[in-house]
Design an enzyme around this catalytic site. Sequence first.
Site, PDB file in Angstrom:
ATOM      1  N   CYS A 116       6.656   8.684  -5.100  1.00 27.31           N
ATOM      2  CA  CYS A 116       5.239   8.962  -5.305  1.00 27.31           C
ATOM      3  C   CYS A 116       4.401   7.687  -5.203  1.00 27.31           C
ATOM      4  O   CYS A 116       4.467   6.980  -4.210  1.00 27.31           O
ATOM      5  CB  CYS A 116       5.071   9.668  -6.651  1.00 27.31           C
ATOM      6  SG  CYS A 116       3.553  10.604  -6.835  1.00 27.31           S
ATOM      7  N   HIS A 117       3.645   7.350  -6.240  1.00 27.85           N
ATOM      8  CA  HIS A 117       2.798   6.160  -6.233  1.00 27.85           C
ATOM      9  C   HIS A 117       3.574   4.874  -6.505  1.00 27.85           C
ATOM     10  O   HIS A 117       3.015   3.784  -6.414  1.00 27.85           O
ATOM     11  CB  HIS A 117       1.672   6.308  -7.261  1.00 27.85           C
ATOM     12  CG  HIS A 117       0.610   7.276  -6.855  1.00 27.85           C
ATOM     13  ND1 HIS A 117       0.824   8.640  -6.826  1.00 27.85           N
ATOM     14  CD2 HIS A 117      -0.666   7.089  -6.459  1.00 27.85           C
ATOM     15  CE1 HIS A 117      -0.280   9.247  -6.440  1.00 27.85           C
ATOM     16  NE2 HIS A 117      -1.209   8.336  -6.205  1.00 27.85           N
ATOM     17  N   GLY A 118       4.852   4.976  -6.828  1.00 30.04           N
ATOM     18  CA  GLY A 118       5.674   3.789  -7.046  1.00 30.04           C
ATOM     19  C   GLY A 118       5.718   2.875  -5.831  1.00 30.04           C
ATOM     20  O   GLY A 118       5.914   1.668  -5.959  1.00 30.04           O
TER      21      GLY A 118
END
Length: 192
Positions: A116-118
């Site tokens: 995801c946003h990682g």
Amino acid sequence: MKVLLLSGDYVEDYELYAPLKALEMLGIDVHVVCPDKKAGDVIATALHTVEGFQTYSERPGHPFTLTHTFADINLDDYAGLVVPGGRFPEYQRYDQKVLDLVKHFFDKDLPVAAICHGLQILAAAGVLKGRECSAFPMCKLDVEAGGAKYIEFEAFSLNAHVEGNLVTAPAYPAIGVWLKEFIALLGVKVQL
């Protein structure tokens, strides 16, 4: 075997708890840390859902008590790194200690699972140049600005992408496939 799980306030709830519990089930010692916090400190988590608006919505998740102190970790103790998503990557990508931590795992060619946003943190660390990876669709520009080819999956698909030591996925519905690939990169054999 020890794995490091990077976290912070407003980490995506599922992307913290699911890998933690799955890896623990396999007997892997998971150390969950957050910069500038210590073992026993509580961080906020968030649940993100798509409800037909222009972006996802956010609800409070389950509070999480950190297992280890960021300042005390020895990176050489870990066989791999997990970088979940949520909102914490957008501010931790400006923390040089976090970027150095991520670079360590890539310099040693150790397994890294980011979702995801990682990927915002990995892009900021400069470890995506010339690579391929997936991420939440709203992070495509971050991935490409970091020098990687963005592998496009629908946001809530059940797909993960593996390239070398890196396994990525767009969002929490892919956690099962994403973790299966990460576990394989760690060399852990699961027998049924």
